[in-house]
Design an enzyme around this catalytic site. Structure first.
Site, PDB file in Angstrom:
ATOM      1  N   ALA A  43       0.792  -1.115  -0.132  1.00 33.30           N
ATOM      2  CA  ALA A  43       0.034  -0.118  -0.107  1.00 33.30           C
ATOM      3  C   ALA A  43       0.859   1.152  -0.056  1.00 33.30           C
ATOM      4  O   ALA A  43       2.021   1.158   0.677  1.00 33.30           O
ATOM      5  CB  ALA A  43      -0.768   0.039   1.084  1.00 33.30           C
ATOM      6  N   LYS A  44       0.307   2.485  -0.736  1.00 33.81           N
ATOM      7  CA  LYS A  44       1.300   3.516  -0.626  1.00 33.81           C
ATOM      8  C   LYS A  44       0.816   4.402   0.213  1.00 33.81           C
ATOM      9  O   LYS A  44      -0.094   5.261   0.357  1.00 33.81           O
ATOM     10  CB  LYS A  44       0.818   4.130  -2.135  1.00 33.81           C
ATOM     11  CG  LYS A  44       2.111   5.097  -2.557  1.00 33.81           C
ATOM     12  CD  LYS A  44       1.855   5.401  -3.928  1.00 33.81           C
ATOM     13  CE  LYS A  44       2.644   6.701  -4.563  1.00 33.81           C
ATOM     14  NZ  LYS A  44       4.093   6.643  -4.359  1.00 33.81           N
ATOM     15  N   ILE A  45       1.492   4.115   1.622  1.00 34.49           N
ATOM     16  CA  ILE A  45       0.807   4.886   2.819  1.00 34.49           C
ATOM     17  C   ILE A  45       2.014   5.987   3.062  1.00 34.49           C
ATOM     18  O   ILE A  45       3.361   5.892   3.147  1.00 34.49           O
ATOM     19  CB  ILE A  45       1.076   4.014   3.796  1.00 34.49           C
ATOM     20  CG1 ILE A  45      -0.039   2.861   3.665  1.00 34.49           C
ATOM     21  CG2 ILE A  45       0.691   4.320   5.599  1.00 34.49           C
ATOM     22  CD1 ILE A  45       0.021   1.559   4.494  1.00 34.49           C
TER      23      ILE A  45
ATOM     24  N   TYR B 119       7.087   6.674   3.841  1.00 37.40           N
ATOM     25  CA  TYR B 119       7.933   7.596   3.250  1.00 37.40           C
ATOM     26  C   TYR B 119       8.969   8.077   4.023  1.00 37.40           C
ATOM     27  O   TYR B 119       9.805   8.642   3.457  1.00 37.40           O
ATOM     28  CB  TYR B 119       7.088   8.643   2.291  1.00 37.40           C
ATOM     29  CG  TYR B 119       6.839   7.810   1.045  1.00 37.40           C
ATOM     30  CD1 TYR B 119       7.435   7.753  -0.039  1.00 37.40           C
ATOM     31  CD2 TYR B 119       5.693   6.983   0.930  1.00 37.40           C
ATOM     32  CE1 TYR B 119       7.165   7.065  -1.163  1.00 37.40           C
ATOM     33  CE2 TYR B 119       5.368   6.314  -0.225  1.00 37.40           C
ATOM     34  CZ  TYR B 119       6.113   6.177  -1.323  1.00 37.40           C
ATOM     35  OH  TYR B 119       5.660   5.480  -2.521  1.00 37.40           O
TER      36      TYR B 119
END
Ligand code: PMP
Length: 296
Positions: free
Chosen positions: A152-154, A158
């Site tokens: 998932a791009k959470i 980052y």
């Protein structure tokens, strides 16, 4: 600055000037990183803005938000309509679009019961143009899939990417090549990684990476171009001294890599599979015909 306070953004159902958009200082996402987002490129094709694999990005946004239990209800088609209106309102066709789902005010360590939504855009040329970049193996490994939702791009993930990329840049390299916690090659701080050896391409298999939409496009292009791609566990010693390497991502598109930890790749970039795919990717994103044939 490429992003601007003067652009119009979509925020929770309203269109507002970015400089006048407000949100709560108690948003849980600000404190704990509980946001999910996407990066989508829009290309001008025959005078019209086309979001390259836009629906796939919107579906991944929904997948990411559900992966962390956010009650985000919007549908991919609805998100695409907002993206097109966003571009029109900002008079842009070639742009980078950033949808962001974040949480309502909440300070406890459980997921928020309300999801907020923002979408903005800015003009953004290919990050490195046609230059090659240099990579350094990062001391920061990718988060372990048992400690987060790695596919998932959470937002919170980052922090790891920024630590890795800042450390590599401070040592004079273009980006970081991150390993998984077991020491196998995983991905770059914001892009997936491929290398070439004896006419075959290799890329890390899924499990410890964000399986990028560009990575998938490259794999599909390879099928069409009859280039063999092996998705497997990769050791760093296999990459050193190989023929060539490149990274792929929505922002970076296809970027050639000159060296890893100062060790150059053998082939001249213009003679590599990566260069061939760079050109194929460029025409795929800009050609209506290829686009329709490949069902993106
Ligand atoms: N890995 C990471 C860590 C990224 O941030 C990105 C950029 N989203 C990618 C890979 C490439 O993903 P995509 O091709 O979907 O942009």
């Amino acid at each position: 600055m490429y992003f601007s306070d003067d652009t119009i953004v979509y925020l929770n159902g309203d269109w507002v000037k970015a400089g006048e958009a407000n949100t709560s200082v108690y948003s849980q996402s600000l404190h704990y990183g509980t946001s999910v987002f996407e990066g989508i490129r829009s290309y001008e094709v025959n005078g019209k803005a086309r979001l390259f694999r836009g629906l796939d990005h919107m579906e991944r946004l929904i997948f990411s938000s559900h992966a962390i239990g956010q009650p985000f209800k919007m549908k991919a088609n609805e998100l695409m309509q907002i993206a097109h209106e966003l571009l029109q309102r900002n008079h842009m066709t070639e742009a980078y679009i950033r949808p962001l789902v974040f949480s309502a005010p909440m300070m406890s360590l459980s997921f928020s019961e309300e999801a907020y939504f923002m979408m903005c855009c800015w003009p953004w040329k290919k990050l490195l143009g046609d230059q090659l970049t240099t990579l350094a193996i990062s001391p920061f490994s990718r988060p372990h899939p048992k400690s987060c939702k790695i596919e998932a791009k959470i937002g919170g993930h980052y922090v790891n990417s920024i630590l890795a990329s800042t450390e590599a840049k401070a040592r004079g390299y273009g980006d970081a090549l991150q390993l998984d916690v077991e020491g196998h090659v995983a991905e770059c701080s914001g892009a997936n990684f491929f290398f070439e050896k004896n006419g075959v391409l290799f890329t890390p298999s899924r499990g410890h990476i964000l399986p990028g939409i560009t990575r998938d496009t490259i794999i599909q292009l390879c099928k069409k171009l009859k280039i063999e791609v092996r998705q497997q566990r990769i050791y760093t010693h296999e990459v050193f001294g190989s023929d060539s390497a490149f990274l792929v991502g929505t922002a970076a598109e296809v970027t050639g890599i000159k060296s890893l930890d100062d060790q150059p790749f053998k082939k001249e970039w213009s003679t590599t599979l990566g260069h061939h795919l760079q050109k194929a990717y460029e025409s795929t994103t800009r050609s209506e015909e290829v686009w329709e044939k490949m069902h993106f």
